[in-house]
Design a protein around this motif. Sequence first.
Motif, mmCIF file in Angstrom:
data_model
loop_
_atom_site.group_PDB
_atom_site.id
_atom_site.type_symbol
_atom_site.label_atom_id
_atom_site.label_comp_id
_atom_site.label_asym_id
_atom_site.label_seq_id
_atom_site.Cartn_x
_atom_site.Cartn_y
_atom_site.Cartn_z
ATOM 1 N N ALA A 1 0.935 -1.381 -0.110
ATOM 2 C CA ALA A 1 0.035 0.044 -0.204
ATOM 3 C C ALA A 1 1.211 1.720 -0.180
ATOM 4 N N THR A 2 1.970 1.400 0.835
ATOM 5 C CA THR A 2 2.193 2.592 0.818
ATOM 6 C C THR A 2 3.639 2.615 -0.825
ATOM 7 N N SER B 1 1.008 4.569 -3.196
ATOM 8 C CA SER B 1 0.526 5.159 -2.753
ATOM 9 C C SER B 1 1.960 6.400 -3.240
ATOM 10 N N SER C 1 3.315 10.043 1.847
ATOM 11 C CA SER C 1 3.516 8.664 1.412
ATOM 12 C C SER C 1 5.015 8.093 1.242
ATOM 13 N N THR D 1 -7.378 4.787 -3.844
ATOM 14 C CA THR D 1 -8.347 4.235 -3.002
ATOM 15 C C THR D 1 -8.183 3.045 -2.416
ATOM 16 N N GLN E 1 -6.215 0.264 -0.974
ATOM 17 C CA GLN E 1 -6.040 0.828 0.545
ATOM 18 C C GLN E 1 -6.862 0.250 1.132
ATOM 19 N N ASN E 2 -8.130 1.283 0.795
ATOM 20 C CA ASN E 2 -9.515 0.670 1.678
ATOM 21 C C ASN E 2 -9.584 -1.008 2.176
ATOM 22 N N ILE F 1 -2.093 3.585 7.390
ATOM 23 C CA ILE F 1 -3.151 3.564 5.984
ATOM 24 C C ILE F 1 -4.495 3.685 5.507
ATOM 25 N N ARG F 2 -5.171 4.037 7.087
ATOM 26 C CA ARG F 2 -6.057 4.728 6.900
ATOM 27 C C ARG F 2 -5.971 5.837 7.063
ATOM 28 N N ASP G 1 -3.820 8.091 5.184
ATOM 29 C CA ASP G 1 -3.560 8.272 3.810
ATOM 30 C C ASP G 1 -4.528 7.749 3.080
ATOM 31 N N ALA G 2 -4.856 6.692 3.641
ATOM 32 C CA ALA G 2 -6.180 6.145 2.632
ATOM 33 C C ALA G 2 -7.380 7.705 2.425
ATOM 34 N N TYR H 1 -5.997 10.699 0.192
ATOM 35 C CA TYR H 1 -6.332 10.412 -1.453
ATOM 36 C C TYR H 1 -7.955 10.172 -1.249
#
Length: 316
Positions: A30-31, A34, A71, A150, A153-154, A165-166, A168-169, A172
């Motif tokens: 995920a990172t 991103s 990110s 997204t 990430q979700n 991650i939440r 960051d999500a 975005y």
Amino acid sequence: MASGRSETVGGVAPAPRAGPAESGRLMRWATYASTATALTLITLKLLAWWMTDSLALLSSLVDSLLDGTASVMMLLAVRHSLVPADREHRFGHGKVEALAALGQACLISGSALFLVFEALRRLFAPAPVSHGELGLAVMAVSLVATFALTRFQNYVVRRTGSVAIRSDALHYLSDLLMNAAVILALVLTSQLGWTLADPLLGLAIAAFIVRGAWRIGVDAYNMLMDRELPDDERRRIVELVRQHSEVLGVHDLKTRTSGRTTFIQLHLEIDGGMTLYRAHAIAEAVEAELQTAFPNAEVTIHQDPHVLSEETPVYS
């Protein structure tokens, strides 16, 4: 938060929680996704802004620059948070995620202030947008790329419960709506000549960014301050404990989260006349039930003899 519930970003149905190894792999990917998305969009938006001189596009570029910074920061934080507990950090390194999320909230707020100043300046000195078609094409690409990110990430948030991650999500997700607003501003300005639409939508985008930063900051603050799990989850813990036939009560329940890990501490009330071996076996069974319901949880149970004459508060 790392708990038994399923968190969503965008209202998608829950997914089973991943184990520690799978969680770490998903969080890393995920990172990477991103960071790669942010760097690609920065390049495209920089070119488009240079050619169009659109404030709405500049606002989106500034946000993408911060996306890239955030990110990279998240990538480093997640990598550090996944380091196992050591002699100096017995509870692990999970709170690095919250620190990174708090830093991201500050960066996002700073970008919003910059956009406010630029929008106010452009309100008093409106300027036309040139090469609007190029700006529209770049923002359309940005919209598709951000939507795809997204969704991934979700999925990772639902599988891992990562607060980093939440955050960051959520960021975005705000970008997704921002990109749509920028496209609207470019259409109104370049096609219809409404020059005020550009700064006005810039102000609206800034307000939305501040709202997202507040939500991220609150979540990070709650983790850093060891806020209890929500009441419904605490009730669920108590119900799971009391399902064991030999458990007569439960009190002094304390919970908190650190990164992906949920910490659960409680006192188990059992028959005071049973053997220590049997009491230990009951505690082990209860611990196993809780760890099944709350993956990545660390459970600490103290056994107490049940006292019939007084009721000890569960949440004391």
